[in-house]
Motif scaffolding. Structure first.
Motif, PDB file in Angstrom:
ATOM      1  N   UNK A  19       0.842  -1.200   0.000  1.00 52.98           N
ATOM      2  CA  UNK A  19       0.000   0.000   0.000  1.00 52.98           C
ATOM      3  C   UNK A  19       0.879   1.253   0.000  1.00 52.98           C
ATOM      4  N   UNK A  20       0.616   2.142  -0.945  1.00 57.29           N
ATOM      5  CA  UNK A  20       1.436   3.333  -1.088  1.00 57.29           C
ATOM      6  C   UNK A  20       0.926   4.434  -0.167  1.00 57.29           C
ATOM      7  N   UNK A  21       1.813   4.974   0.668  1.00 59.50           N
ATOM      8  CA  UNK A  21       1.460   6.029   1.594  1.00 59.50           C
ATOM      9  C   UNK A  21       1.557   7.395   0.909  1.00 59.50           C
ATOM     10  N   UNK A  22       0.662   8.294   1.294  1.00 56.82           N
ATOM     11  CA  UNK A  22       0.670   9.652   0.753  1.00 56.82           C
ATOM     12  C   UNK A  22       1.629  10.494   1.580  1.00 56.82           C
ATOM     13  N   UNK A  23       2.516  11.191   0.907  1.00 61.34           N
ATOM     14  CA  UNK A  23       3.520  11.990   1.595  1.00 61.34           C
ATOM     15  C   UNK A  23       2.863  13.177   2.297  1.00 61.34           C
ATOM     16  N   UNK A  24       3.511  13.688   3.356  1.00 59.52           N
ATOM     17  CA  UNK A  24       2.947  14.864   4.057  1.00 59.52           C
ATOM     18  C   UNK A  24       2.782  16.069   3.137  1.00 59.52           C
ATOM     19  N   UNK A  25       3.717  16.242   2.203  1.00 62.21           N
ATOM     20  CA  UNK A  25       3.606  17.384   1.286  1.00 62.21           C
ATOM     21  C   UNK A  25       2.356  17.270   0.407  1.00 62.21           C
ATOM     22  N   UNK A  26       2.074  16.018  -0.045  1.00 66.36           N
ATOM     23  CA  UNK A  26       0.880  15.814  -0.871  1.00 66.36           C
ATOM     24  C   UNK A  26      -0.385  16.019  -0.050  1.00 66.36           C
ATOM     25  N   UNK A  27      -0.371  15.546   1.193  1.00 68.99           N
ATOM     26  CA  UNK A  27      -1.517  15.773   2.079  1.00 68.99           C
ATOM     27  C   UNK A  27      -1.755  17.274   2.246  1.00 68.99           C
ATOM     28  N   UNK A  28      -0.669  18.030   2.414  1.00 69.08           N
ATOM     29  CA  UNK A  28      -0.782  19.471   2.603  1.00 69.08           C
ATOM     30  C   UNK A  28      -1.382  20.138   1.376  1.00 69.08           C
ATOM     31  N   UNK A  29      -0.942  19.703   0.180  1.00 68.66           N
ATOM     32  CA  UNK A  29      -1.483  20.283  -1.052  1.00 68.66           C
ATOM     33  C   UNK A  29      -2.962  19.945  -1.215  1.00 68.66           C
ATOM     34  N   UNK A  30      -3.322  18.676  -0.936  1.00 66.71           N
ATOM     35  CA  UNK A  30      -4.725  18.275  -1.059  1.00 66.71           C
ATOM     36  C   UNK A  30      -5.602  19.040  -0.077  1.00 66.71           C
ATOM     37  N   UNK A  31      -5.105  19.204   1.158  1.00 62.93           N
ATOM     38  CA  UNK A  31      -5.874  19.940   2.155  1.00 62.93           C
ATOM     39  C   UNK A  31      -6.007  21.408   1.771  1.00 62.93           C
ATOM     40  N   UNK A  32      -4.953  21.965   1.202  1.00 62.08           N
ATOM     41  CA  UNK A  32      -4.972  23.372   0.807  1.00 62.08           C
ATOM     42  C   UNK A  32      -5.993  23.620  -0.297  1.00 62.08           C
ATOM     43  N   UNK A  33      -6.149  22.632  -1.197  1.00 62.93           N
ATOM     44  CA  UNK A  33      -7.131  22.783  -2.274  1.00 62.93           C
ATOM     45  C   UNK A  33      -8.554  22.736  -1.745  1.00 62.93           C
ATOM     46  N   UNK A  34      -8.780  21.974  -0.682  1.00 58.91           N
ATOM     47  CA  UNK A  34     -10.137  21.815  -0.152  1.00 58.91           C
ATOM     48  C   UNK A  34     -10.540  22.951   0.779  1.00 58.91           C
ATOM     49  N   UNK A  35      -9.573  23.638   1.358  1.00 63.40           N
ATOM     50  CA  UNK A  35      -9.897  24.698   2.304  1.00 63.40           C
ATOM     51  C   UNK A  35     -10.417  25.931   1.565  1.00 63.40           C
ATOM     52  N   UNK A  36     -11.322  26.693   2.174  1.00 66.08           N
ATOM     53  CA  UNK A  36     -11.800  27.931   1.530  1.00 66.08           C
ATOM     54  C   UNK A  36     -10.662  28.937   1.381  1.00 66.08           C
ATOM     55  N   UNK A  37     -10.736  29.737   0.328  1.00 56.56           N
ATOM     56  CA  UNK A  37      -9.671  30.703   0.041  1.00 56.56           C
ATOM     57  C   UNK A  37      -9.990  32.101   0.567  1.00 56.56           C
ATOM     58  N   UNK A  38     -11.255  32.401   0.824  1.00 51.60           N
ATOM     59  CA  UNK A  38     -11.619  33.739   1.290  1.00 51.60           C
ATOM     60  C   UNK A  38     -11.437  33.845   2.799  1.00 51.60           C
ATOM     61  N   UNK A  39     -11.231  35.085   3.254  1.00 50.10           N
ATOM     62  CA  UNK A  39     -11.108  35.333   4.696  1.00 50.10           C
ATOM     63  C   UNK A  39     -12.409  34.985   5.409  1.00 50.10           C
ATOM     64  N   UNK A  40     -13.548  35.274   4.776  1.00 49.36           N
ATOM     65  CA  UNK A  40     -14.844  34.947   5.355  1.00 49.36           C
ATOM     66  C   UNK A  40     -14.971  33.443   5.560  1.00 49.36           C
ATOM     67  N   UNK A  41     -14.625  32.658   4.536  1.00 46.77           N
ATOM     68  CA  UNK A  41     -14.727  31.205   4.647  1.00 46.77           C
ATOM     69  C   UNK A  41     -13.781  30.631   5.683  1.00 46.77           C
ATOM     70  N   UNK A  42     -12.555  31.130   5.704  1.00 45.72           N
ATOM     71  CA  UNK A  42     -11.583  30.607   6.665  1.00 45.72           C
ATOM     72  C   UNK A  42     -11.938  31.007   8.095  1.00 45.72           C
ATOM     73  N   UNK A  43     -12.395  32.234   8.288  1.00 42.36           N
ATOM     74  CA  UNK A  43     -12.806  32.651   9.629  1.00 42.36           C
ATOM     75  C   UNK A  43     -13.986  31.823  10.109  1.00 42.36           C
ATOM     76  N   UNK A  44     -14.934  31.570   9.197  1.00 43.41           N
ATOM     77  CA  UNK A  44     -16.086  30.747   9.556  1.00 43.41           C
ATOM     78  C   UNK A  44     -15.654  29.333   9.909  1.00 43.41           C
TER      79      UNK A  44
END
Length: 447
Positions: free
Chosen positions: A1-26
């Motif tokens: 089973x191939x493990x996902x690297x921390x850097x890839x996890x960080x990129x995937x999480x960054x894509x899913x997180x809201x980009x606006x200040x309103x979304x991130x504050x919420x």
């Protein structure tokens, strides 16, 4: 089973997180509240509800075991009547004997199964006889049946004897409190974010050259400080622009005065050999003064208004034809846009004049973008500009190699002024290879 690297996890999480200040504050408010609610609910059900339910089930199982053992000690109708009467009065249990019957074969269990599992364990620990129960047939009761030699002894017990039925009230109050707290937090965050959005709108409007009144800063102390600093900076920049424009206007006026005298003296002088060359030099000097002043002045003082794109392109095409090149216009007749007409007309004149200076055929076209914006393209069949020199061509006073020396009558400000006008409208200009073989200047302005 191939493990996902921390850097890839960080990129995937960054894509899913809201980009606006309103979304991130919420998210900062909502996520901890949800985690807290889940944790508290889980702790409540694990440490309290299940424990209480287990104790209730054990008590009910003990009462059922007492009734069964009492009946088996004296399996007569009179004994059963006494047991049933005592159980009804003191334990709220309804007991009846179904003679010559056997236990049902089907098992009915709830979707979660916590109550069924706890009750089954309690009955199994107290009863030696086979048993069967159903917690779903009657919403307010539990049906328990025990196999005896005489038949099935059926016990109907209130549901609260086996389950802590008021647990949902705790969950409801927890949800109500969570919604109220989140509502207050959302209103507070929205108020803070709105102050930042207002500051961003003011900065963007100033970048487009729009003059807006000073607004009263509000929000958090840091946001008010940033808004105050921005307005002070905007005032300083505006004063600098006004001073520079006034200075260049004064210099332009001072230079035009002796230039006008030279033209007059040249017109009154008798014909001589260098007269035509001197007139050409004075025309070039006047053109240079106009370009310096236009670059310094920018779009100051001009308000946007609805402009016919067809009229603008046809006017630019007329300038191309006067310069000796062929011009083709491709634009819908009824296309309009909100522009600063004088500034945009000058930008198109610079692009069209540049194309006419280096090509024999010029094409001007316009279309609506899918996003609602406007795209205007000026193309020629000249030698073009190397791709690595595209950005260099937009620099003020830039002079490229002799293969395409734009603004030969000027000082290298034509493309710089055109880009400044486009960016002042919230768009930009890009250069590319034209289908005609030369240069393509593409103006894109948002709708």
């Amino acid at each position: 089973m191939r493990l996902i690297s921390p850097a890839l996890w960080k990129r995937l999480l960054k894509r899913r997180l809201p980009t606006s200040l309103w979304g991130r504050s919420l998210l900062i408010i909502v996520l901890p509240v949800l985690v807290m609610q889940v944790a508290v609910t889980w702790a409540f059900f694990d440490a309290h509800w299940q424990t209480v339910t287990a104790r209730l089930s054990e008590g009910l199982a003990g009462d059922v075991a007492w009734a069964v053992e009492s009946y088996l000690d004296d399996p007569t109708p009179d004994s059963l009547a006494v047991i049933a009467d005592r159980a009804e009065r003191t334990m709220s249990l309804s007991i009846a004997l179904q003679e010559d019957r056997t236990l049902p074969s089907e098992q009915r269990r709830g979707p979660i199964g916590v109550v069924d599992r706890v009750l089954e364990q309690a009955l199994a620990s107290r009863l030696d006889q086979p048993f069967w129960f159903d917690t779903l047939r009657y919403p307010a009761y539990v049906d328990i049946q025990v196999q005896t030699p005489q038949g099935v002894l059926r016990v109907i017990a209130p549901r609260e004897r086996a389950v802590a039925t008021q647990a949902h009230i705790f969950v409801v109050w927890l949800l109500v409190a969570t919604i109220l707290l989140m509502g207050v937090a959302i209103l507070f965050i929205r108020n803070q974010v709105r102050a930042i959005e207002r500051l961003a709108e003011a900065a963007e409007a100033f970048g487009r050259g729009e003059t807006q009144e000073r607004f009263k800063p509000h929000g958090a102390r840091e946001v008010r400080a940033a808004a105050t600093a921005f307005m002070e900076m905007r005032d300083r920049i505006q004063r600098h622009i006004d001073q520079r424009t006034a200075l260049l206007a004064s210099v332009s006026h001072d230079l035009r005065t002796p230039l006008t005298r030279l033209r007059l003296e040249l017109a009154l002088a008798p014909p001589f050999k260098r007269a035509a060359a001197m007139r050409s030099d004075m025309d070039e000097m006047e053109h240079m003064i106009d370009e310096y002043l236009a670059f310094a002045r920018g779009e100051a003082g001009e308000a946007p208004q609805s402009v016919s794109i067809s009229d603008l392109l046809n006017t630019a095409a007329d300038d191309v034809r006067r310069a000796g090149a062929e011009a083709q216009v491709d634009v819908p007749v009824d296309m309009t846009a909100s522009l600063r007409p004088l500034a945009f007309k000058r930008a198109l004149a610079n692009l069209a004049g540049n194309a006419a200076s280096h090509g024999e055929h010029v094409r001007l076209s316009a279309r609506r973008l899918p996003s609602g914006g406007l795209e205007i393209v000026v193309e020629d069949d000249g030698p073009g500009i190397a791709e690595d020199l595209h950005e260099e061509a937009f620099r003020p006073f830039s002079r490229l190699d002799p293969a395409r020396n734009q603004n030969r009558k000027g000082v290298g400000l034509g493309l710089a002024i055109a880009r400044d006008v486009a960016r002042g409208h919230g768009g930009d200009i890009t250069l590319d290879r034209s289908d005609l073989g030369g240069l393509s200047a593409r103006i894109r302005i948002p709708g």
